[in-house]
Design an enzyme around this catalytic site. Structure first.
Site, short mmCIF file in Angstrom:
data_model
loop_
_atom_site.label_atom_id
_atom_site.label_comp_id
_atom_site.label_asym_id
_atom_site.label_seq_id
_atom_site.Cartn_x
_atom_site.Cartn_y
_atom_site.Cartn_z
N ILE A 25 0.84 -1.20 0.00
CA ILE A 25 0.00 0.00 0.00
C ILE A 25 0.87 1.25 0.00
CG2 ILE A 25 -1.84 1.26 1.20
CD1 ILE A 25 -2.66 -1.43 2.49
N ASP B 270 11.82 3.35 5.13
CA ASP B 270 11.48 1.92 5.13
C ASP B 270 12.72 1.12 5.53
OD1 ASP B 270 9.01 0.25 3.42
OD2 ASP B 270 10.78 -0.83 4.11
N LYS B 271 12.48 0.10 6.33
CA LYS B 271 13.59 -0.77 6.77
C LYS B 271 13.98 -1.77 5.68
CE LYS B 271 14.48 -4.17 10.45
NZ LYS B 271 13.87 -4.91 11.56
N ALA C 58 4.31 1.64 7.92
CA ALA C 58 5.27 0.56 8.18
C ALA C 58 4.71 -0.38 9.23
CB ALA C 58 6.60 1.14 8.66
N THR D 264 -6.20 -1.21 10.44
CA THR D 264 -6.91 -2.28 9.76
C THR D 264 -8.28 -2.54 10.39
OG1 THR D 264 -6.83 -4.66 9.34
CG2 THR D 264 -5.63 -3.90 11.25
N ASP D 265 -9.17 -3.11 9.61
CA ASP D 265 -10.48 -3.50 10.16
C ASP D 265 -10.37 -4.69 11.11
OD1 ASP D 265 -9.93 -5.50 8.29
OD2 ASP D 265 -11.79 -5.27 7.15
N GLU D 266 -9.21 -5.39 11.07
CA GLU D 266 -9.08 -6.60 11.89
C GLU D 266 -9.09 -6.30 13.38
OE1 GLU D 266 -6.36 -9.58 10.67
OE2 GLU D 266 -6.64 -9.18 8.54
N TYR E 262 -1.31 -10.36 15.01
CA TYR E 262 -1.25 -9.18 14.13
C TYR E 262 -2.28 -8.14 14.54
CZ TYR E 262 -2.44 -6.28 10.07
OH TYR E 262 -2.75 -5.22 9.26
N LYS F 99 -1.88 -4.30 16.05
CA LYS F 99 -2.42 -3.09 15.39
C LYS F 99 -3.37 -2.37 16.35
CE LYS F 99 -1.86 -1.79 11.68
NZ LYS F 99 -0.84 -0.91 11.05
N HIS G 293 -9.00 -18.11 12.92
CA HIS G 293 -9.38 -17.48 11.65
C HIS G 293 -10.69 -16.68 11.78
CE1 HIS G 293 -9.54 -18.32 7.01
NE2 HIS G 293 -9.53 -17.02 7.30
P1 NAD Z 1 3.48 -4.65 3.54
O1 NAD Z 1 3.86 -5.80 4.42
O2 NAD Z 1 3.33 -4.87 2.08
O3 NAD Z 1 4.55 -3.48 3.71
C1 NAD Z 1 5.07 -3.10 4.96
C2 NAD Z 1 6.29 -2.20 4.73
O4 NAD Z 1 6.77 -1.78 6.02
C3 NAD Z 1 7.43 -2.91 4.02
O5 NAD Z 1 7.97 -2.07 3.02
C4 NAD Z 1 8.46 -3.12 5.13
O6 NAD Z 1 9.80 -3.12 4.67
C5 NAD Z 1 8.18 -1.94 6.04
N1 NAD Z 1 8.59 -2.19 7.43
C6 NAD Z 1 8.29 -3.28 8.19
N2 NAD Z 1 8.86 -3.16 9.40
C7 NAD Z 1 9.51 -1.96 9.43
C8 NAD Z 1 10.27 -1.27 10.41
N3 NAD Z 1 10.51 -1.80 11.62
N4 NAD Z 1 10.77 -0.05 10.10
C9 NAD Z 1 10.55 0.50 8.87
N5 NAD Z 1 9.85 -0.13 7.89
C10 NAD Z 1 9.33 -1.35 8.17
O7 NAD Z 1 2.16 -4.04 4.18
P2 NAD Z 1 0.86 -3.46 3.47
O8 NAD Z 1 -0.05 -4.56 3.14
O9 NAD Z 1 1.27 -2.48 2.43
O10 NAD Z 1 0.21 -2.67 4.70
C11 NAD Z 1 0.62 -1.34 5.01
C12 NAD Z 1 -0.12 -0.87 6.24
O11 NAD Z 1 -1.52 -0.90 5.98
C13 NAD Z 1 0.09 -1.73 7.49
O12 NAD Z 1 0.16 -0.89 8.59
C14 NAD Z 1 -1.13 -2.62 7.54
O13 NAD Z 1 -1.43 -2.98 8.87
C15 NAD Z 1 -2.18 -1.69 6.96
N6 NAD Z 1 -3.32 -2.34 6.27
C16 NAD Z 1 -3.09 -3.27 5.29
C17 NAD Z 1 -4.18 -3.82 4.61
C18 NAD Z 1 -4.00 -4.82 3.49
O14 NAD Z 1 -4.99 -5.38 3.01
N7 NAD Z 1 -2.79 -5.07 3.02
C19 NAD Z 1 -5.48 -3.43 4.94
C20 NAD Z 1 -5.67 -2.50 5.97
C21 NAD Z 1 -4.57 -1.95 6.61
O1 DAU Z 2 -8.58 -6.88 6.63
C1 DAU Z 2 -7.39 -6.18 6.42
C2 DAU Z 2 -6.22 -7.12 6.48
O2 DAU Z 2 -6.25 -7.89 5.28
C3 DAU Z 2 -4.88 -6.42 6.63
O3 DAU Z 2 -4.85 -5.72 7.84
C4 DAU Z 2 -3.73 -7.43 6.57
O4 DAU Z 2 -2.48 -6.75 6.61
C5 DAU Z 2 -3.84 -8.20 5.26
O5 DAU Z 2 -2.83 -9.18 5.20
C6 DAU Z 2 -5.23 -8.85 5.12
O6 DAU Z 2 -5.40 -9.91 6.10
P1 DAU Z 2 -6.09 -11.31 5.71
O7 DAU Z 2 -5.63 -12.33 6.66
O8 DAU Z 2 -7.54 -11.13 5.52
O9 DAU Z 2 -5.42 -11.50 4.23
P2 DAU Z 2 -4.80 -12.79 3.52
O10 DAU Z 2 -4.55 -12.42 2.10
O11 DAU Z 2 -3.71 -13.43 4.29
O12 DAU Z 2 -6.05 -13.82 3.55
C7 DAU Z 2 -7.29 -13.49 2.96
C8 DAU Z 2 -8.24 -14.64 3.27
O13 DAU Z 2 -7.82 -15.80 2.54
C9 DAU Z 2 -8.26 -15.05 4.73
O14 DAU Z 2 -9.58 -15.44 5.10
C10 DAU Z 2 -7.34 -16.26 4.78
C11 DAU Z 2 -7.51 -16.89 3.42
N1 DAU Z 2 -6.30 -17.56 2.87
C12 DAU Z 2 -5.14 -16.87 2.82
C13 DAU Z 2 -4.00 -17.45 2.32
C14 DAU Z 2 -2.68 -16.69 2.28
C15 DAU Z 2 -6.40 -18.86 2.38
O15 DAU Z 2 -7.49 -19.49 2.40
N2 DAU Z 2 -5.27 -19.44 1.87
C16 DAU Z 2 -4.06 -18.79 1.84
O16 DAU Z 2 -3.06 -19.40 1.39
#
Ligand code: NAD
Ligand code: DAU
Length: 351
Positions: free
Chosen positions: A13, A34-35, A83, A131-133, A157, A161, A291
């Protein structure tokens, strides 16, 4: 605000937020901190890395001295904090890493901003992306999460958060820190690390590998295209009310198994394979511990107060996303074989 620190900008993101801000705000300096953990990939930002208003700084958010030095060097007046350790399955096997970065790292960043802004800079912003989680799990008939829903995290996780969200609110209430928080649903789109459902499954379909669906595939997620999330972040950062929380989501709930079948159909079609070819790859495996059954976001506050809504339909978003992964197979291959890790050394180390 002119000097914006975006943490986690090399991640999924974060890279979309960096790209949007670098292109849309040429008079801002965008500092990407970023780390570069396994999830950070500077190749995600190839198209903006030479922009004159973009800087990259490799730094750990837990290192207060290094973060403080960056605040001073760039005179940071806005923070967008993404991050984090973000993958639920990894949090189950290594919860301490999540406490360290998500809790202590966020706290370190808050302390640094507080020391630098000294409580006098009301024009600054500390915007925390969450996150919504944190709200826990819904049953099938329950109404979607609102900003008033009680926190009830279940995974390490989401617990980490939730804890970071509480610290952000505590800094607002205790020290008057100008904070904002948004809690978003599942994002999808280009540049997502292929450990998450959508890129992992597209990659496996392409390679004819099994598609491990957890449990019976009945869990429900609310999917939002990542560029729509980035636009929401832009609006909240600039127009959100200090101290407030905004829920962001797609209003787009899918059962995992239905989404997997859609991915199979779309990927097979785009690869020119006969329909149904990859259905046989679907395999039901042991469920993820703890889950959460269902997430769904009520995004009416951000819609009504800030005029945000998603631009893309899910059909368009999935088509665009699958096509992107198939057209960028070298990105997927570099990430899966580890070659992406040398990008920093090649491009940045000797600058
Ligand atoms: P991501 O795992 O793709 O990226 C995380 C980034 O943070 C990476 O570039 C990593 O190098 C950096 N990072 C990790 N630890 C660090 C540290 N100690 N210092 C500096 N940088 C560090 O994550 P994402 O999916 O892009 O999510 C970004 C943010 O959005 C997170 O806070 C996550 O909780 C939130 N979020 C994600 C989703 C989703 O669906 N992916 C949804 C809602 C909220
Ligand atoms: O809701 C927001 C969150 O969405 C973010 O905060 C998290 O950073 C992001 O990783 C994501 O979490 P989920 O656990 O929902 O995402 P993931 O893609 O890991 O899994 C999506 C759904 O699919 C979940 O119900 C688990 C399932 N799954 C996932 C994987 C990786 C499978 O069934 N098989 C798989 O191999």
């Amino acid at each position: 605000m002119k000097s914006i620190l975006i943490t986690g900008g090399a991640g999924f993101i974060g890279s979309h937020v960096v790209r949007l801000f670098v292109n849309k705000y040429p008079d801002y300096t965008i500092v990407n901190l970023d780390k570069l953990t396994y999830a950070g990939n500077l190749a995600n930002l190839k198209d903006v890395e030479t922009s004159s208003n973009y800087r990259f700084e490799r730094c750990d958010i837990c290192d207060g001295d290094a973060v403080g030095a960056l605040f001073a060097r760039y005179r940071i007046d806005g923070v967008i904090h993404l991050a984090a350790e973000s993958h639920v399955d990894r949090s189950i096997s290594d919860p301490l890493a999540f406490a360290r970065t998500n809790v202590l790292g966020t706290l370190t960043l808050l302390q640094t901003a507080r020391n630098f802004w000294k409580g006098e800079r009301k024009d600054c912003r500390f915007y925390h992306i969450s996150t919504d989680e944190v709200y826990g799990a819904l049953t099938m008939g329950q109404p979607a999460f609102t900003e008033q829903t009680r926190y009830d995290p279940h995974s390490p996780y989401s617990a980490s958060k939730a804890s970071s969200d509480h610290f952000v609110r505590a800094f607002h209430d205790t020290y008057g820190m100008p904070t904002l928080i948004s809690n978003c649903s599942n994002n999808y789109g280009p540049y997502q690390f292929p450990e998450k459902l959508i890129p992992l499954f597209v990659n496996n379909i392409r390679q004819g590998k099994p598609l491990p669906v957890y449990g019976k595939g009945e869990n429900v997620r609310d999917w939002l295209y990542v560029e729509d999330h980035a636009r929401a972040i832009d609006r909240i950062f600039h127009f959100g009310k200090i101290g407030e929380t905004y829920n962001v989501g797609g209003g787009n709930e899918w059962r995992n198994i239905d989404l997997v079948r859609l991915l199979v159909r779309t990927t097979d079609r785009l690869l020119g394979r006969p329909q149904g070819t990859s259905e046989t790859l679907i395999s039901f495996v042991t469920d993820r511990p703890g889950h959460d059954l269902r997430y769904a976001i009520d995004a009416s506050k951000v819609r009504e107060e800030l005029g945000w809504m998603p631009n893309l339909t899910f059909e368009e978003g999935i088509e665009r996303t699958v096509r992107w992964y198939l057209e960028n197979q070298s990105w997927l291959d570099d990430v899966t074989d580890g070659a992406y890790r040398s990008y920093y050394d090649r491009m940045y180390k000797n600058r």
